[in-house]
Every structure is written in structure tokens, then in C-alpha cells.
Motif scaffolding. Structure first.
Motif: not given
Length: 133
Positions: A75-104
Motif C-alpha cells: 500500500r502507498v502511504l501519505r501524510p496523515g495515514d495511520t496503519v495498524w499492524c496486528p500482533p504477529g502480522e509479518r510486514h515491512w515499511h519505508g519510503a517510496g522509491a523517489e520520496s523521503f518519508m517520515t513516520h512515528t
């Protein structure tokens, strides 16, 4: 006073034991009672390795454009998006190929790290890539 530079933080890319591909700066804001809250700046193309969280993880996107992936897709992430990864869900996250990204990230319980996300997985067409949600 203690002054810690981003490259000196545990878990930052280019360090032994790193769990990131590419360059990231991680700013730990809290670590107590099994809860870790940190803000992470990802450079373009930078991303975490695959991982899970014992009690789940919340991601709050602050700036830039990013990506989050699970076995079901990316999924694409944009400012203001919130993601919930449930317990045990295998996942990864990071910046787009051509964009910086900051998340808490609010990580609950133990984080279990796995392998690096390969380029083919990272570049998989994402839901919302064209701006359609």
C-alpha cells in the motif's frame, strides 16, 4: 547533557545488526514497559526488513510518501495515514522509491526481525499508487 547523533543510534542503517535497507535516521522518543515510540526518517528507497510485533504496531505518517507491505500486498502511504499492524502480522515499511518519508512508529512488545525485503517485493505495484484509494 548528552548529544547523540543519528548515526550513533542503535538500529540505524550502516551499523552492525541493522534492520534497514538504505539510509534511515531513527529518533527514539520513548521506551518503557514494552512500548517503543520512535520517529524514523527514511531516504528514498529505504525500508525496514520483514518483521513482526508481539502486540502489534501503529504507524503514523508525518511527511513524504511511503510504502507498507504484507503477504497480501503493498500500500502507498501519505501524510496523515495511520496503519495498524496486528500482533504477529509479518510486514515491512519505508519510503517510496523517489520520496523521503517520515513516520512515528509505536511498537508494542518484542519486535522479531526477519530477512531483507528484496527489490522485486519492494517495487510491486501498490494499491493507491496512482493516487486512487
Amino acid at each position: 547533557m548528552k548529544h547523540v547523533r543519528p548515526a550513533d543510534r542503535v538500529g540505524t542503517a550502516r551499523k552492525t545488526g541493522s534492520q534497514f535497507t538504505g539510509t534511515v535516521n531513527s529518533f527514539l522518543t520513548l521506551s518503557a514497559d514494552g512500548v517503543i515510540v520512535n520517529t524514523v526518517d527514511f531516504t528514498p528507497g529505504a525500508r525496514t526488513f520483514w518483521h513482526t510485533h508481539e502486540h502489534g504496531q501503529i504507524l503514523q505518517v508525518l511527511a513524504g510518501q511511503g510504502r507498507v507491505g504484507t503477504a497480501e500486498g503493498v500500500r502507498v502511504l501519505r501524510p496523515g495515514d495511520t496503519v495498524w499492524c496486528p500482533p504477529g502480522e509479518r510486514h515491512w515499511h519505508g519510503a517510496g522509491a523517489e520520496s523521503f518519508m517520515t513516520h512515528t512508529a509505536i511498537s508494542l512488545g518484542v519486535t522479531s526481525w526477519a530477512e531483507e525485503v528484496d527489490d522485486a517485493t519492494y517495487t510491486t505495484e501498490a494499491d493507491g499508487e496512482s493516487g486512487d484509494e
